[in-house]
Design a protein around this motif. Structure first.
Motif, PDB file in Angstrom:
ATOM      1  N   ALA A  83       0.904  -1.287  -0.105  1.00  0.00           N
ATOM      2  CA  ALA A  83      -0.105  -0.055   0.195  1.00  0.00           C
ATOM      3  C   ALA A  83       0.858   1.398  -0.032  1.00  0.00           C
ATOM      4  O   ALA A  83       0.723   2.282  -0.811  1.00  0.00           O
ATOM      5  CB  ALA A  83      -1.059  -0.079   1.151  1.00  0.00           C
ATOM      6  N   ALA A  86       2.319   1.635  -3.379  1.00  0.00           N
ATOM      7  CA  ALA A  86       1.447   1.977  -4.503  1.00  0.00           C
ATOM      8  C   ALA A  86       1.286   3.575  -4.316  1.00  0.00           C
ATOM      9  O   ALA A  86       1.099   4.315  -5.459  1.00  0.00           O
ATOM     10  CB  ALA A  86       0.141   1.269  -4.253  1.00  0.00           C
ATOM     11  N   THR A  87       1.103   4.057  -3.011  1.00  0.00           N
ATOM     12  CA  THR A  87       0.874   5.479  -2.660  1.00  0.00           C
ATOM     13  C   THR A  87       2.141   6.235  -3.281  1.00  0.00           C
ATOM     14  O   THR A  87       1.765   7.319  -4.072  1.00  0.00           O
ATOM     15  CB  THR A  87       0.861   5.518  -1.473  1.00  0.00           C
ATOM     16  N   ALA A 104      -3.585   4.120   4.238  1.00  0.00           N
ATOM     17  CA  ALA A 104      -3.833   2.896   3.465  1.00  0.00           C
ATOM     18  C   ALA A 104      -3.452   1.549   4.148  1.00  0.00           C
ATOM     19  O   ALA A 104      -3.941   0.639   4.190  1.00  0.00           O
ATOM     20  CB  ALA A 104      -3.093   3.115   2.209  1.00  0.00           C
ATOM     21  N   CYS A 131      -4.481  -4.590  -0.266  1.00  0.00           N
ATOM     22  CA  CYS A 131      -3.903  -3.637  -0.706  1.00  0.00           C
ATOM     23  C   CYS A 131      -4.550  -3.004  -1.748  1.00  0.00           C
ATOM     24  O   CYS A 131      -4.893  -1.691  -1.949  1.00  0.00           O
ATOM     25  CB  CYS A 131      -2.438  -3.911  -1.213  1.00  0.00           C
ATOM     26  N   THR A 135      -5.917   0.558  -2.132  1.00  0.00           N
ATOM     27  CA  THR A 135      -5.641   1.527  -3.140  1.00  0.00           C
ATOM     28  C   THR A 135      -6.531   2.102  -4.231  1.00  0.00           C
ATOM     29  O   THR A 135      -6.598   3.171  -4.403  1.00  0.00           O
ATOM     30  CB  THR A 135      -4.571   0.656  -3.687  1.00  0.00           C
ATOM     31  N   TRP A 136      -7.472   1.317  -4.506  1.00  0.00           N
ATOM     32  CA  TRP A 136      -8.515   1.544  -5.457  1.00  0.00           C
ATOM     33  C   TRP A 136      -9.586   2.707  -4.796  1.00  0.00           C
ATOM     34  O   TRP A 136     -10.246   3.338  -5.601  1.00  0.00           O
ATOM     35  CB  TRP A 136      -9.334   0.201  -6.110  1.00  0.00           C
ATOM     36  N   MET A 139      -7.276   6.041  -5.060  1.00  0.00           N
ATOM     37  CA  MET A 139      -6.725   6.651  -6.557  1.00  0.00           C
ATOM     38  C   MET A 139      -7.681   7.328  -7.277  1.00  0.00           C
ATOM     39  O   MET A 139      -6.927   8.448  -7.887  1.00  0.00           O
ATOM     40  CB  MET A 139      -6.535   5.212  -7.104  1.00  0.00           C
TER      41      MET A 139
END
Length: 287
Positions: A83, A86-87, A104, A131, A135-136, A139
């Motif tokens: 997470a 991804a961030t 997250a 995650c 994340t979705w 985003m």
């Protein structure tokens, strides 16, 4: 007292490194250390992102009194690390990325227990799905990174370029890029299991080849974006046999190509969905 404190610090470090190792499905501290080396080689910002996410998730799991065994195995921290990665990959502003990474990663830790319990009743693994879910959620609001790569002209690859792209696919399992970072990931997996390392290479190579045949662009291949879902799928299905593994990798390729075609940031969802499909099909085949 000093010895006890040293042992506690050592145990915490091993837990943190296992959290990183679990990104490639290895509960191994050396594997995690190899991923850290790959991040530092590629971009130190990634190492910071993984550290922030893993620490936030592990602390949240401790406060929620989740299983100590699962905590020590890195099963809570790895989704938090993902997470965080991804961030920082999709948000350019560091303070904003840090704040969202902490939130997250904490969300993945709180989601882990009920979500994994629901999946276990269906004999499915949770993998990186916590995650992905978290994340979705953020985003559409905060993402500022590049759009997912679209399919382009089919590249012509020599053996050296193909090998580099396959290794780069291993690096992308942890949001890194480059053959050298991928070599560190491969080393880490091999240290835990030579068989798993072989399957990861096979999965990345097969997925990359199929994507190229489907018309994927050279830039995506060189960045490793074509192989990482295949590598993860192969790792998850190592114990299912070669045929099931190959089928899972093929499914992941189809799902990733479809997501890329419509411009959807699927991340590792192709790996998760493909693995769930194979697990479900195997259950049906046994009955």
């Amino acid at each position: 007292m000093h010895a006890a404190a040293t042992e506690a610090h050592s145990a915490a470090l091993r837990t943190l490194l296992r959290s990183f190792g679990q990104i490639v499905l290895q509960a191994n501290a050396f594997t995690g250390a190899c991923l850290v080396a790959g991040w530092l080689l590629c971009d130190p910002r990634l190492a910071c992102a993984a550290l922030i996410g893993a620490v936030a998730a592990n602390v949240s799991a401790m406060l929620a009194a989740h299983s100590d065994d699962d905590l020590r195995a890195g099963l809570y921290g790895f989704n938090g690390a993902l997470a965080g990665l991804a961030t920082f990959s999709f948000i350019a502003d560091n303070p904003t990325a840090t704040a969202i990474a902490i939130l997250a990663a904490t969300g993945t830790a709180w989601l882990h227990e009920p979500w994994s319990r629901w999946l276990r009743t269906r004999q499915l693994g949770y993998f990186s799905s916590p995650c992905l879910i978290v994340t979705w959620l953020w985003m559409p609001i905060a993402a500022s990174g590049p759009e997912p790569a679209r399919l382009a002209a089919t590249p012509t690859l020599d053996p050296a370029q193909f090998g580099g792209g396959v290794l780069a696919g291993l690096a992308q399992t942890g949001f890194a890029s480059g053959a050298m970072a991928g070599a560190f990931v491969l080393l880490g997996i091999a240290a835990a299991s030579a068989r798993h390392a072989l399957y990861a290479l096979m999965g990345a190579a097969l997925a990359s080849s199929l994507h190229v045949l489907l018309g994927a662009g050279a830039s995506s291949f060189d960045a490793g974006l074509l192989g990482f879902n295949g590598a993860l799928t192969a790792l998850a299905l190592t114990d299912c046999g070669v045929l099931w593994m190959l089928g899972g990798v093929a499914i992941s390729v189809v799902l990733q190509a479809a997501a890329t075609h419509v411009g959807f940031a699927a991340l590792s969802a192709s790996f998760v969905a493909a693995t769930w499909s194979v697990q479900w099909l195997r259950q049906r085949a046994v009955r």
